[in-house]
Design a protein around this motif. Structure first.
Motif, PDB file in Angstrom:
ATOM      1  N   LEU A 223     -68.320 -13.511   8.291  1.00  0.00           N
ATOM      2  CA  LEU A 223     -67.759 -12.491   9.179  1.00  0.00           C
ATOM      3  C   LEU A 223     -68.764 -11.404   9.547  1.00  0.00           C
ATOM      4  N   GLY A 224     -69.958 -11.477   8.950  1.00  0.00           N
ATOM      5  CA  GLY A 224     -71.013 -10.522   9.277  1.00  0.00           C
ATOM      6  C   GLY A 224     -71.290  -9.487   8.206  1.00  0.00           C
ATOM      7  N   GLY A 225     -70.659  -9.612   7.060  1.00  0.00           N
ATOM      8  CA  GLY A 225     -70.892  -8.665   5.978  1.00  0.00           C
ATOM      9  C   GLY A 225     -72.256  -8.838   5.339  1.00  0.00           C
ATOM     10  N   GLU A 226     -72.902  -7.725   5.022  1.00  0.00           N
ATOM     11  CA  GLU A 226     -74.241  -7.771   4.436  1.00  0.00           C
ATOM     12  C   GLU A 226     -74.384  -6.880   3.193  1.00  0.00           C
ATOM     13  N   MET A 227     -73.522  -5.870   3.064  1.00  0.00           N
ATOM     14  CA  MET A 227     -73.701  -4.906   1.968  1.00  0.00           C
ATOM     15  C   MET A 227     -73.045  -5.412   0.690  1.00  0.00           C
ATOM     16  N   ILE A 228     -73.872  -5.830  -0.236  1.00  0.00           N
ATOM     17  CA  ILE A 228     -73.416  -6.376  -1.514  1.00  0.00           C
ATOM     18  C   ILE A 228     -74.071  -5.597  -2.641  1.00  0.00           C
ATOM     19  N   THR A 229     -73.259  -5.028  -3.529  1.00  0.00           N
ATOM     20  CA  THR A 229     -73.801  -4.456  -4.763  1.00  0.00           C
ATOM     21  C   THR A 229     -73.392  -5.356  -5.921  1.00  0.00           C
ATOM     22  N   VAL A 230     -74.120  -5.234  -7.014  1.00  0.00           N
ATOM     23  CA  VAL A 230     -73.828  -6.042  -8.196  1.00  0.00           C
ATOM     24  C   VAL A 230     -73.667  -5.119  -9.393  1.00  0.00           C
ATOM     25  N   GLY A 231     -72.590  -5.317 -10.132  1.00  0.00           N
ATOM     26  CA  GLY A 231     -72.345  -4.495 -11.310  1.00  0.00           C
ATOM     27  C   GLY A 231     -71.765  -5.308 -12.437  1.00  0.00           C
ATOM     28  N   SER A 232     -72.150  -4.970 -13.651  1.00  0.00           N
ATOM     29  CA  SER A 232     -71.656  -5.695 -14.816  1.00  0.00           C
ATOM     30  C   SER A 232     -70.303  -5.182 -15.291  1.00  0.00           C
ATOM     31  N   ASP A 233     -69.917  -3.979 -14.841  1.00  0.00           N
ATOM     32  CA  ASP A 233     -68.690  -3.351 -15.337  1.00  0.00           C
ATOM     33  C   ASP A 233     -68.762  -3.172 -16.853  1.00  0.00           C
ATOM     34  N   ALA A 234     -69.971  -2.965 -17.362  1.00  0.00           N
ATOM     35  CA  ALA A 234     -70.172  -2.857 -18.811  1.00  0.00           C
ATOM     36  C   ALA A 234     -69.601  -1.555 -19.334  1.00  0.00           C
ATOM     37  N   HIS A 235     -68.878  -1.675 -20.443  1.00  0.00           N
ATOM     38  CA  HIS A 235     -68.361  -0.517 -21.161  1.00  0.00           C
ATOM     39  C   HIS A 235     -69.074  -0.362 -22.505  1.00  0.00           C
ATOM     40  N   ALA A 236     -70.070  -1.203 -22.721  1.00  0.00           N
ATOM     41  CA  ALA A 236     -70.859  -1.174 -23.957  1.00  0.00           C
ATOM     42  C   ALA A 236     -72.248  -1.724 -23.641  1.00  0.00           C
ATOM     43  N   PRO A 237     -73.275  -1.308 -24.381  1.00  0.00           N
ATOM     44  CA  PRO A 237     -74.642  -1.749 -24.073  1.00  0.00           C
ATOM     45  C   PRO A 237     -74.818  -3.262 -24.032  1.00  0.00           C
ATOM     46  N   ALA A 238     -74.110  -3.988 -24.871  1.00  0.00           N
ATOM     47  CA  ALA A 238     -74.305  -5.441 -24.958  1.00  0.00           C
ATOM     48  C   ALA A 238     -73.980  -6.170 -23.663  1.00  0.00           C
ATOM     49  N   ASN A 239     -73.182  -5.553 -22.792  1.00  0.00           N
ATOM     50  CA  ASN A 239     -72.744  -6.247 -21.580  1.00  0.00           C
ATOM     51  C   ASN A 239     -73.483  -5.814 -20.315  1.00  0.00           C
ATOM     52  N   ILE A 240     -74.443  -4.932 -20.442  1.00  0.00           N
ATOM     53  CA  ILE A 240     -75.201  -4.485 -19.275  1.00  0.00           C
ATOM     54  C   ILE A 240     -75.955  -5.664 -18.662  1.00  0.00           C
ATOM     55  N   ALA A 241     -75.846  -5.800 -17.350  1.00  0.00           N
ATOM     56  CA  ALA A 241     -76.537  -6.854 -16.590  1.00  0.00           C
ATOM     57  C   ALA A 241     -76.141  -8.264 -17.014  1.00  0.00           C
ATOM     58  N   ARG A 242     -75.024  -8.396 -17.697  1.00  0.00           N
ATOM     59  CA  ARG A 242     -74.577  -9.734 -18.112  1.00  0.00           C
ATOM     60  C   ARG A 242     -74.260 -10.573 -16.880  1.00  0.00           C
ATOM     61  N   GLY A 243     -74.781 -11.786 -16.846  1.00  0.00           N
ATOM     62  CA  GLY A 243     -74.509 -12.707 -15.756  1.00  0.00           C
ATOM     63  C   GLY A 243     -75.254 -12.424 -14.468  1.00  0.00           C
ATOM     64  N   PHE A 244     -76.274 -11.580 -14.514  1.00  0.00           N
ATOM     65  CA  PHE A 244     -76.962 -11.224 -13.276  1.00  0.00           C
ATOM     66  C   PHE A 244     -77.745 -12.386 -12.669  1.00  0.00           C
ATOM     67  N   ASP A 245     -78.311 -13.250 -13.480  1.00  0.00           N
ATOM     68  CA  ASP A 245     -78.991 -14.424 -12.914  1.00  0.00           C
ATOM     69  C   ASP A 245     -77.997 -15.320 -12.188  1.00  0.00           C
ATOM     70  N   ARG A 246     -76.837 -15.466 -12.770  1.00  0.00           N
ATOM     71  CA  ARG A 246     -75.777 -16.259 -12.132  1.00  0.00           C
ATOM     72  C   ARG A 246     -75.337 -15.608 -10.821  1.00  0.00           C
ATOM     73  N   ALA A 247     -75.172 -14.294 -10.825  1.00  0.00           N
ATOM     74  CA  ALA A 247     -74.772 -13.590  -9.602  1.00  0.00           C
ATOM     75  C   ALA A 247     -75.806 -13.769  -8.496  1.00  0.00           C
ATOM     76  N   ALA A 248     -77.079 -13.664  -8.839  1.00  0.00           N
ATOM     77  CA  ALA A 248     -78.144 -13.827  -7.845  1.00  0.00           C
ATOM     78  C   ALA A 248     -78.129 -15.237  -7.263  1.00  0.00           C
ATOM     79  N   GLU A 249     -77.892 -16.221  -8.105  1.00  0.00           N
ATOM     80  CA  GLU A 249     -77.841 -17.611  -7.635  1.00  0.00           C
ATOM     81  C   GLU A 249     -76.673 -17.817  -6.674  1.00  0.00           C
ATOM     82  N   ILE A 250     -75.516 -17.237  -7.014  1.00  0.00           N
ATOM     83  CA  ILE A 250     -74.343 -17.356  -6.144  1.00  0.00           C
ATOM     84  C   ILE A 250     -74.607 -16.689  -4.793  1.00  0.00           C
ATOM     85  N   LEU A 251     -75.172 -15.506  -4.832  1.00  0.00           N
ATOM     86  CA  LEU A 251     -75.420 -14.771  -3.589  1.00  0.00           C
ATOM     87  C   LEU A 251     -76.393 -15.511  -2.679  1.00  0.00           C
TER      88      LEU A 251
END
Length: 272
Positions: A223-251
């Motif tokens: 539809l023409g959308g381009e603005m994508i942000t990525v966030g882990s929604d981490a509430h604790a240090p262990a979950n920061i950037a979790r799944g970011f490689d997977r997110a990049a591959e999907i995008l």
């Protein structure tokens, strides 16, 4: 790691986290992030079900900002720290949210739906007596109501958040089943120049996909959308950037070449 910015983080200034901000920052630095944005919760007029939770999702913005400034000075040159907030949207709060957003110099504002018609989809009673499809449709329709009422934010957060908590979660969920509503949502986001968040917090709920699902992201791109942000929604240090490689591959698989970082409410585009 292609993605170097985590734009959805909660510390102890959010009522559902007890993580010290500085511990979150140190973890982000150790992971090689170059940008972190704290997006502490503010859910005005939240419907609390237990007296001891009253005020849990209110935010002491001044205390939060004071600690963020202290950390920005301490870790200058090591990581960029941004001042964000996650606003819980409800149509009747349009005026209060507008005043709040205008009165603070945020770098980044996420708009999210945590309540649907005064009920929180986190709790099982939202799904009682009906199918998950009926509950999900009500939730997605409420997003349209929120978008019509308020637009002073930068991205819509975890668009299909509701599937984290349904009886069957996302086992029988797909874009096609709700495309009549999703297309209207995506068209409004694009028209109002509001971006879409990829939220990897879905991993913690054993979902088969991230939030939103891949076909929603594909449709947003079509539809023409381009603005994508990525966030882990981490509430604790262990979950920061979790799944970011997977997110990049999907995008990249959806055709996106860039992800977005907001500073002073202005988008920057970074190559995936």
């Amino acid at each position: 790691m292609a993605l170097k910015a985590d734009l959805h983080l909660h510390s102890s200034f959010s009522g559902d986290s007890d993580a010290p901000m500085e511990e979150m920052i140190l973890k982000g630095i150790s992971l090689g992030l170059d940008t972190m944005c704290f997006t502490e919760h503010l859910d005005m007029d939240y419907v609390y079900t237990k007296p001891d939770e009253d005020g849990m999702f209110e935010l002491n913005t001044d205390s939060y900002l004071y600690e963020l400034i202290r950390c920005k000075e301490k870790y200058a040159g090591k990581i960029r720290l941004l001042f964000g907030v996650e606003l819980g949207l409800q149509p009747h709060l349009r005026r209060e949210l507008a005043v709040y957003a205008k009165n603070h110099d945020f770098d980044f504002i996420i708009g999210s739906s945590h309540l649907c018609n005064r009920k929180d989809p986190y709790f099982p009673d939202f799904y009682e007596g009906r199918s998950d499809e009926e509950a999900y449709r009500e939730y997605f329709a409420s997003i349209l109501d929120n978008l019509k009422a308020f637009e002073n934010f930068d991205v819509y957060g975890h668009l299909d958040y509701v599937v984290r908590y349904g009886k069957t979660k996302d086992a029988d969920y797909c874009y096609d089943k709700y495309k009549d509503i999703f297309d209207k949502i995506l068209e409004i986001l694009i028209e109002k120049e509001i971006g879409l968040e990829v939220n990897t917090g879905a991993i913690g709920y054993q979902l088969k996909e991230l939030n939103p699902c891949t076909d929603v992201l594909k449709r947003y791109k079509e539809l023409g959308g381009e603005m994508i942000t990525v966030g882990s929604d981490a509430h604790a240090p262990a979950n920061i950037a979790r799944g970011f490689d997977r997110a990049a591959e999907i995008l990249t698989g959806c055709g996106f070449r860039y992800y977005t970082v907001f500073e002073k409410r202005s988008p920057e585009f970074h190559r995936l």
